[in-house]
Design an enzyme around this catalytic site. Structure first.
Site, PDB file in Angstrom:
ATOM      1  N   GLN A 166       5.010  -2.963  -1.767  1.00  0.00           N
ATOM      2  CA  GLN A 166       5.974  -3.214  -2.851  1.00  0.00           C
ATOM      3  C   GLN A 166       7.299  -2.494  -2.640  1.00  0.00           C
ATOM      4  O   GLN A 166       8.251  -2.741  -3.380  1.00  0.00           O
ATOM      5  CB  GLN A 166       5.372  -2.781  -4.200  1.00  0.00           C
ATOM      6  CG  GLN A 166       4.213  -3.624  -4.641  1.00  0.00           C
ATOM      7  CD  GLN A 166       4.608  -5.081  -4.907  1.00  0.00           C
ATOM      8  OE1 GLN A 166       5.715  -5.381  -5.316  1.00  0.00           O
ATOM      9  NE2 GLN A 166       3.669  -5.987  -4.678  1.00  0.00           N
ATOM     10  N   ASP A 203       0.997   2.800   1.410  1.00  0.00           N
ATOM     11  CA  ASP A 203       0.999   1.349   1.243  1.00  0.00           C
ATOM     12  C   ASP A 203       2.392   0.955   0.739  1.00  0.00           C
ATOM     13  O   ASP A 203       2.738   1.181  -0.422  1.00  0.00           O
ATOM     14  CB  ASP A 203      -0.098   0.977   0.232  1.00  0.00           C
ATOM     15  CG  ASP A 203      -0.015  -0.481  -0.212  1.00  0.00           C
ATOM     16  OD1 ASP A 203       0.928  -1.179   0.180  1.00  0.00           O
ATOM     17  OD2 ASP A 203      -0.903  -0.895  -0.989  1.00  0.00           O
ATOM     18  N   CYS A 245      -4.791  -7.115  -9.290  1.00  0.00           N
ATOM     19  CA  CYS A 245      -5.602  -6.393  -8.276  1.00  0.00           C
ATOM     20  C   CYS A 245      -5.497  -4.886  -8.473  1.00  0.00           C
ATOM     21  O   CYS A 245      -5.533  -4.112  -7.493  1.00  0.00           O
ATOM     22  CB  CYS A 245      -5.202  -6.756  -6.849  1.00  0.00           C
ATOM     23  SG  CYS A 245      -5.505  -8.453  -6.450  1.00  0.00           S
ATOM     24  N   LYS A 290       6.322 -10.162   1.308  1.00  0.00           N
ATOM     25  CA  LYS A 290       6.949  -9.513   0.147  1.00  0.00           C
ATOM     26  C   LYS A 290       8.449  -9.366   0.377  1.00  0.00           C
ATOM     27  O   LYS A 290       9.187  -8.973  -0.512  1.00  0.00           O
ATOM     28  CB  LYS A 290       6.358  -8.120  -0.088  1.00  0.00           C
ATOM     29  CG  LYS A 290       4.840  -8.068  -0.167  1.00  0.00           C
ATOM     30  CD  LYS A 290       4.323  -8.487  -1.510  1.00  0.00           C
ATOM     31  CE  LYS A 290       2.826  -8.200  -1.591  1.00  0.00           C
ATOM     32  NZ  LYS A 290       2.216  -8.785  -2.778  1.00  0.00           N
ATOM     33  N   HIS A 301      -3.524  -0.638  -5.524  1.00  0.00           N
ATOM     34  CA  HIS A 301      -3.990  -2.027  -5.397  1.00  0.00           C
ATOM     35  C   HIS A 301      -5.414  -1.968  -4.842  1.00  0.00           C
ATOM     36  O   HIS A 301      -5.743  -1.048  -4.087  1.00  0.00           O
ATOM     37  CB  HIS A 301      -3.058  -2.720  -4.394  1.00  0.00           C
ATOM     38  CG  HIS A 301      -3.226  -4.194  -4.253  1.00  0.00           C
ATOM     39  ND1 HIS A 301      -4.219  -4.762  -3.493  1.00  0.00           N
ATOM     40  CD2 HIS A 301      -2.511  -5.220  -4.752  1.00  0.00           C
ATOM     41  CE1 HIS A 301      -4.104  -6.087  -3.528  1.00  0.00           C
ATOM     42  NE2 HIS A 301      -3.069  -6.382  -4.287  1.00  0.00           N
TER      43      HIS A 301
HETATM   44  N1  PMP Z   1      -0.794  -3.295  -1.763  1.00  0.00           N
HETATM   45  C1  PMP Z   1       0.086  -3.621  -2.711  1.00  0.00           C
HETATM   46  C2  PMP Z   1       0.758  -2.531  -3.496  1.00  0.00           C
HETATM   47  C3  PMP Z   1       0.378  -4.973  -2.964  1.00  0.00           C
HETATM   48  O1  PMP Z   1       1.232  -5.300  -3.918  1.00  0.00           O
HETATM   49  C4  PMP Z   1      -0.275  -5.966  -2.199  1.00  0.00           C
HETATM   50  C5  PMP Z   1      -0.012  -7.433  -2.445  1.00  0.00           C
HETATM   51  N2  PMP Z   1      -0.153  -7.822  -3.782  1.00  0.00           N
HETATM   52  C6  PMP Z   1      -1.173  -5.569  -1.213  1.00  0.00           C
HETATM   53  C7  PMP Z   1      -1.403  -4.227  -1.019  1.00  0.00           C
HETATM   54  C8  PMP Z   1      -1.900  -6.546  -0.359  1.00  0.00           C
HETATM   55  O2  PMP Z   1      -1.002  -7.249   0.465  1.00  0.00           O
HETATM   56  P1  PMP Z   1      -1.497  -8.496   1.338  1.00  0.00           P
HETATM   57  O3  PMP Z   1      -2.243  -9.382   0.390  1.00  0.00           O
HETATM   58  O4  PMP Z   1      -0.226  -9.125   1.846  1.00  0.00           O
HETATM   59  O5  PMP Z   1      -2.355  -7.971   2.419  1.00  0.00           O
END
Ligand code: PMP
Length: 404
Positions: free
Chosen positions: A201, A198, A362, A224, A121
């Site tokens: 997910q 990270d 993203c 999430k 991401h």
């Molecule tokens: N990493 C991953 C794999 C994600 O799916 C997301 C959220 N789409 C994020 C980071 C960022 O999370 P947040 O916007 O809650 O900080």
């Protein structure tokens, strides 16, 4: 066996209509829905004990402090951290990653190497690029294959004594691939590199055991996993959190302040400057309790059924291609219809009450790898049903007819 009819009653939003149709919510990888049990905790906080924490002698402040610290303990137990002060409560995955990336500014030198993966991401790419700009470190990338799996031979080749950090997601948000993080962590440690996983997910689907993984940093977001937005956590091994400097200066993170010199508080407060998202943290704890009451192995088993069913049904549509075809994946189906832009499909599905995500999610680098602008992503949670998947499949067929 998961009692999905019963569970659905916990989620008030699931009974609303969108564009005159019953809502089918398949955007769970972007944010999950909130059960009444968590909503009640939020209402209770603002109705009964809304106060600032840690400083107050009065009853409300003490009640709020106790609940906030109880939530930290819930997070600690859930992820099996050794100490509760290894849990830093943050605004979410993005802030947790930025906190660590900032902290490494003083620990890296020109020519040091940082490894990320092709599946990351943007929030697990950009903070590290910024760190490279500050320090002169070099960013390397573990490539993926056409199934959307990381190529471990290539990872082995990237590792060297110059490697200082390895940053990989546990599960890809764009494709659903579950990455071999046990191997990745062990290999990085052989070269003395620290690893940040990270887990944004992964945490809705499984329970990571940070001690068993021997991971240096693990990050996630509450929203999430049935909690509120704008709150999350950073797990860090005590030795690393002690080494990293504070990320933000302000109230709460200090020991003594004078104009000559300020000393910092110990863990975890050193990293929690200012008034935190008190209600959000308490609700995060409640969300973890809610998901544990349902049971993560039941959740995983049921979501797998949904994934298999959805994959089979969607692949019956001619011209539909799924991206992310690893056998080791969670309940995310990223797809495109041949010759049709994902945005158009998503817009038509919304008219039918079906919420999916469209675009690059993203994760532009992996979209570039597949040479596509984006996908339609349907991501299932434990409160979804096969009949909702039938509605999606019919919707996609209709959208295809309208757009062809
Ligand atoms: N990493 C991953 C794999 C994600 O799916 C997301 C959220 N789409 C994020 C980071 C960022 O999370 P947040 O916007 O809650 O900080």
């Amino acid at each position: 066996m998961l009692k999905v009819d019963h569970i659905r009653k916990d989620f008030p939003i699931l009974s609303r209509q969108v564009n005159g149709k019953p809502l089918v919510y398949f955007d769970n990888a972007a944010t999950s829905q909130t059960p009444q049990q968590v909503i009640d905790v939020i209402v209770d906080y603002y109705s009964n004990y809304n106060a600032n924490i840690h400083r107050g002698v009065h009853t409300l402040s003490q009640e709020a402090t106790d609940k906030y610290e109880e939530a930290r303990n819930t997070v600690q137990r859930h992820f099996n951290a050794k100490h509760n002060y290894e849990i830093i409560l943050t605004a979410g995955t993005t802030e947790s990653i930025n906190l660590v990336a900032y902290g490494f500014t003083t620990l890296l030198s020109k020519g040091d190497e940082i490894i990320v993966s092709a599946l990351e991401h943007h929030s697990n790419i950009v903070p590290w690029q910024m760190l490279c700009e500050r320090t002169g470190a070099i960013l390397k990338v573990i490539p993926a294959n056409l199934d959307g799996e990381l190529i471990m031979n290539a990872y082995d080749d990237l590792l060297s004594d110059r490697t200082k950090l390895v940053l990989v997601n546990h599960i890809s948000n764009a494709l659903g691939t579950i990455n071999p993080i046990e191997y990745i962590i062990k290999k990085a440690h052989d070269f003395g590199a620290a690893v940040l996983i990270d887990g944004a997910q992964a945490c809705p689907h499984l329970i990571p055991d940070v001690q068993a993984l021997d991971v240096d940093f693990y990050v996630t977001s509450a929203h999430k996993m049935c909690g509120p937005t704008g709150v999350g956590m950073l797990y860090g091994k005590e030795e690393w959190l002690t080494k990293l400097p504070p990320y933000q200066g302000g109230g709460e993170m200090i020991d003594q302040v004078s104009f000559e010199k300020t000393t910092y508080a110990g863990l975890p407060h050193k990293f929690e400057a200012g008034t935190p998202n008190i209600c959000g943290v308490i609700a995060f704890g409640a969300a973890i309790d809610y998901m544990n009451a349902i049971g993560f192995s039941e959740i995983a088993e049921y979501e797998h059924e949904l994934l298999d069913y959805g994959t089979k049904k969607l692949l019956e549509i001619e011209g539909l291609k799924i991206y992310g075809t690893s056998k080791n994946k969670t309940s995310v189906i990223s797809f495109n219809l041949e010759g049709i832009h994902p945005y158009d499909v998503g817009t038509l599905l919304d008219k039918m009450g079906i919420a999916v995500r469209t675009g690059h999610h993203c994760t532009q680098p992996i979209m570039d790898f597949f040479k596509i602008p984006g996908t339609v992503r349907a991501s299932f949670a434990f409160y979804n049903t096969k009949s909702e998947i039938d509605v999606l499949v019919e919707g996609v067929k209709k959208a295809k007819m309208m757009l062809m």
